[in-house]
Design a protein around this motif. Structure first.
Motif, mmCIF file in Angstrom:
data_model
loop_
_atom_site.group_PDB
_atom_site.id
_atom_site.type_symbol
_atom_site.label_atom_id
_atom_site.label_comp_id
_atom_site.label_asym_id
_atom_site.label_seq_id
_atom_site.Cartn_x
_atom_site.Cartn_y
_atom_site.Cartn_z
ATOM 1 N N ILE A 1 3.889 5.409 3.902
ATOM 2 C CA ILE A 1 3.637 5.393 2.453
ATOM 3 C C ILE A 1 4.410 6.521 1.776
ATOM 4 O O ILE A 1 5.064 6.311 0.749
ATOM 5 C CB ILE A 1 2.124 5.493 2.160
ATOM 6 C CG1 ILE A 1 1.437 4.179 2.546
ATOM 7 C CG2 ILE A 1 1.861 5.830 0.698
ATOM 8 C CD1 ILE A 1 -0.086 4.237 2.536
ATOM 9 N N ALA A 2 4.363 7.706 2.361
ATOM 10 C CA ALA A 2 5.086 8.840 1.787
ATOM 11 C C ALA A 2 6.591 8.571 1.769
ATOM 12 O O ALA A 2 7.277 8.878 0.779
ATOM 13 C CB ALA A 2 4.779 10.110 2.573
ATOM 14 N N GLU A 3 7.079 7.961 2.837
ATOM 15 C CA GLU A 3 8.507 7.619 2.916
ATOM 16 C C GLU A 3 8.870 6.629 1.814
ATOM 17 O O GLU A 3 9.901 6.784 1.137
ATOM 18 C CB GLU A 3 8.801 7.023 4.295
ATOM 19 C CG GLU A 3 10.213 6.558 4.498
ATOM 20 C CD GLU A 3 10.381 5.853 5.845
ATOM 21 O OE1 GLU A 3 11.073 4.814 5.868
ATOM 22 O OE2 GLU A 3 9.824 6.326 6.848
ATOM 23 N N ASP B 1 3.095 -1.071 -3.502
ATOM 24 C CA ASP B 1 1.697 -1.467 -3.641
ATOM 25 C C ASP B 1 1.268 -2.380 -2.503
ATOM 26 O O ASP B 1 0.164 -2.256 -1.969
ATOM 27 C CB ASP B 1 1.456 -2.142 -4.993
ATOM 28 C CG ASP B 1 1.507 -1.158 -6.156
ATOM 29 O OD1 ASP B 1 1.644 -1.620 -7.303
ATOM 30 O OD2 ASP B 1 1.410 0.067 -5.921
ATOM 31 N N GLU B 2 2.122 -3.327 -2.133
ATOM 32 C CA GLU B 2 1.811 -4.226 -1.015
ATOM 33 C C GLU B 2 1.676 -3.441 0.280
ATOM 34 O O GLU B 2 0.754 -3.678 1.065
ATOM 35 C CB GLU B 2 2.905 -5.293 -0.863
ATOM 36 C CG GLU B 2 2.879 -6.380 -1.901
ATOM 37 C CD GLU B 2 4.023 -7.374 -1.740
ATOM 38 O OE1 GLU B 2 4.110 -8.278 -2.580
ATOM 39 O OE2 GLU B 2 4.828 -7.251 -0.789
ATOM 40 N N THR B 3 2.609 -2.543 0.514
ATOM 41 C CA THR B 3 2.582 -1.741 1.740
ATOM 42 C C THR B 3 1.335 -0.857 1.771
ATOM 43 O O THR B 3 0.649 -0.771 2.794
ATOM 44 C CB THR B 3 3.851 -0.874 1.848
ATOM 45 O OG1 THR B 3 4.989 -1.728 1.818
ATOM 46 C CG2 THR B 3 3.864 -0.077 3.141
ATOM 47 N N ARG B 4 1.051 -0.214 0.651
ATOM 48 C CA ARG B 4 -0.135 0.650 0.579
ATOM 49 C C ARG B 4 -1.393 -0.174 0.829
ATOM 50 O O ARG B 4 -2.274 0.233 1.592
ATOM 51 C CB ARG B 4 -0.209 1.338 -0.777
ATOM 52 C CG ARG B 4 -1.432 2.276 -0.889
ATOM 53 C CD ARG B 4 -1.520 2.984 -2.229
ATOM 54 N NE ARG B 4 -0.513 4.034 -2.283
ATOM 55 C CZ ARG B 4 0.391 4.160 -3.247
ATOM 56 N NH1 ARG B 4 0.414 3.306 -4.250
ATOM 57 N NH2 ARG B 4 1.259 5.141 -3.242
ATOM 58 N N THR B 5 -1.482 -1.337 0.220
ATOM 59 C CA THR B 5 -2.639 -2.218 0.400
ATOM 60 C C THR B 5 -2.766 -2.643 1.862
ATOM 61 O O THR B 5 -3.859 -2.607 2.442
ATOM 62 C CB THR B 5 -2.519 -3.464 -0.506
ATOM 63 O OG1 THR B 5 -2.439 -3.028 -1.860
ATOM 64 C CG2 THR B 5 -3.696 -4.395 -0.329
ATOM 65 N N TYR B 6 -1.649 -3.032 2.460
ATOM 66 C CA TYR B 6 -1.649 -3.467 3.855
ATOM 67 C C TYR B 6 -2.134 -2.347 4.778
ATOM 68 O O TYR B 6 -3.031 -2.530 5.590
ATOM 69 C CB TYR B 6 -0.243 -3.922 4.258
ATOM 70 C CG TYR B 6 -0.119 -4.249 5.720
ATOM 71 C CD1 TYR B 6 0.455 -3.345 6.603
ATOM 72 C CD2 TYR B 6 -0.590 -5.454 6.238
ATOM 73 C CE1 TYR B 6 0.557 -3.626 7.957
ATOM 74 C CE2 TYR B 6 -0.489 -5.743 7.586
ATOM 75 C CZ TYR B 6 0.087 -4.826 8.432
ATOM 76 O OH TYR B 6 0.180 -5.109 9.763
ATOM 77 N N THR C 1 -3.729 0.435 4.021
ATOM 78 C CA THR C 1 -5.089 0.848 3.691
ATOM 79 C C THR C 1 -6.086 -0.108 4.334
ATOM 80 O O THR C 1 -7.103 0.307 4.889
ATOM 81 C CB THR C 1 -5.283 0.890 2.160
ATOM 82 O OG1 THR C 1 -4.348 1.817 1.604
ATOM 83 C CG2 THR C 1 -6.696 1.300 1.784
ATOM 84 N N LYS C 2 -5.789 -1.403 4.281
ATOM 85 C CA LYS C 2 -6.654 -2.406 4.909
ATOM 86 C C LYS C 2 -6.725 -2.172 6.417
ATOM 87 O O LYS C 2 -7.797 -2.235 7.013
ATOM 88 C CB LYS C 2 -6.116 -3.809 4.607
ATOM 89 C CG LYS C 2 -6.966 -4.921 5.190
ATOM 90 C CD LYS C 2 -6.384 -6.281 4.872
ATOM 91 C CE LYS C 2 -7.176 -7.380 5.543
ATOM 92 N NZ LYS C 2 -6.560 -8.691 5.357
ATOM 93 N N LYS C 3 -5.581 -1.883 7.031
ATOM 94 C CA LYS C 3 -5.554 -1.636 8.474
ATOM 95 C C LYS C 3 -6.407 -0.425 8.834
ATOM 96 O O LYS C 3 -7.166 -0.455 9.803
ATOM 97 C CB LYS C 3 -4.112 -1.398 8.961
ATOM 98 C CG LYS C 3 -3.297 -2.648 9.067
ATOM 99 C CD LYS C 3 -3.816 -3.512 10.182
ATOM 100 C CE LYS C 3 -2.909 -4.686 10.431
ATOM 101 N NZ LYS C 3 -3.429 -5.560 11.446
ATOM 102 N N VAL C 4 -6.283 0.644 8.058
ATOM 103 C CA VAL C 4 -7.059 1.851 8.322
ATOM 104 C C VAL C 4 -8.545 1.549 8.188
ATOM 105 O O VAL C 4 -9.355 1.949 9.024
ATOM 106 C CB VAL C 4 -6.625 2.996 7.363
ATOM 107 C CG1 VAL C 4 -7.620 4.147 7.397
ATOM 108 C CG2 VAL C 4 -5.227 3.485 7.720
ATOM 109 N N ARG C 5 -8.935 0.799 7.148
ATOM 110 C CA ARG C 5 -10.347 0.429 6.965
ATOM 111 C C ARG C 5 -10.859 -0.391 8.146
ATOM 112 O O ARG C 5 -11.983 -0.203 8.605
ATOM 113 C CB ARG C 5 -10.533 -0.354 5.669
ATOM 114 C CG ARG C 5 -10.527 0.522 4.451
ATOM 115 C CD ARG C 5 -10.992 -0.243 3.208
ATOM 116 N NE ARG C 5 -10.652 0.513 2.020
ATOM 117 C CZ ARG C 5 -9.920 0.061 1.014
ATOM 118 N NH1 ARG C 5 -9.481 -1.175 1.025
ATOM 119 N NH2 ARG C 5 -9.660 0.826 -0.019
ATOM 120 N N GLU C 6 -10.034 -1.327 8.613
ATOM 121 C CA GLU C 6 -10.447 -2.156 9.752
ATOM 122 C C GLU C 6 -10.689 -1.283 10.981
ATOM 123 O O GLU C 6 -11.683 -1.458 11.691
ATOM 124 C CB GLU C 6 -9.387 -3.211 10.056
ATOM 125 C CG GLU C 6 -9.282 -4.319 9.038
ATOM 126 C CD GLU C 6 -8.078 -5.241 9.270
ATOM 127 O OE1 GLU C 6 -7.915 -6.156 8.449
ATOM 128 O OE2 GLU C 6 -7.326 -5.050 10.237
#
Length: 133
Positions: free
Chosen positions: A68-70, A95-100, A102-107
């Motif tokens: 995300i930072a990159e 936004d798509e990458t951040r959403t993706y 973020t979803k992975k981290v939540r899972e």
């Protein structure tokens, strides 16, 4: 021996558990110890699996945050010299990458929570997971 002494001795013999009851009690004690050992092993395996999941989750989270930072840095660089269309496209990608991610981290965090819950359930029954000696 007096009749009273004989009666007392007979009463003591009658109150003593039978040999069959004693054998059954010892068998049940062995079964409890066996089950406690199985439970302790399952708790240890759950704790190990939980540690592995935590490490994987932390590693992925760091990787996703770096990505995300990159992308944000790339976005800032492109922002300086690109048109509005490019900016819009990069914003969407970011936004798509951040959403993706973020979803992975939540899972992964949900998996860790589930493993903790399972671990707690496993400790609930036999004295908190302590070993029988």
């Amino acid at each position: 021996a007096t009749t009273e002494e004989e009666s007392l001795a007979a009463l003591v013999r009658a109150a003593r558990p039978s040999e069959e009851d004693t054998k059954e009690f010892k068998a049940l004690q062995r079964k409890v110890m066996s089950l406690q050992a199985e439970l302790d092993e399952q708790v240890a395996q759950s704790e190990k699996a939980l540690r592995v999941l935590r490490l994987e989750s932390d590693k992925l989270k760091v990787g996703y945050e770096a990505k995300i930072a990159e992308l944000e840095e790339e976005f800032k660089i492109r922002l300086k010299g690109n048109t509005t269309k490019k900016i819009t496209e990069l914003t969407r990608q970011l936004d798509e990458t951040r959403t993706y991610y973020t979803k992975k981290v939540r899972e992964l965090e949900q998996q860790v929570v589930a493993m903790r819950r399972e671990q707690r359930k496993g400790r609930g029954g036999w004295g908190g997971g302590g070993s029988v000696r």
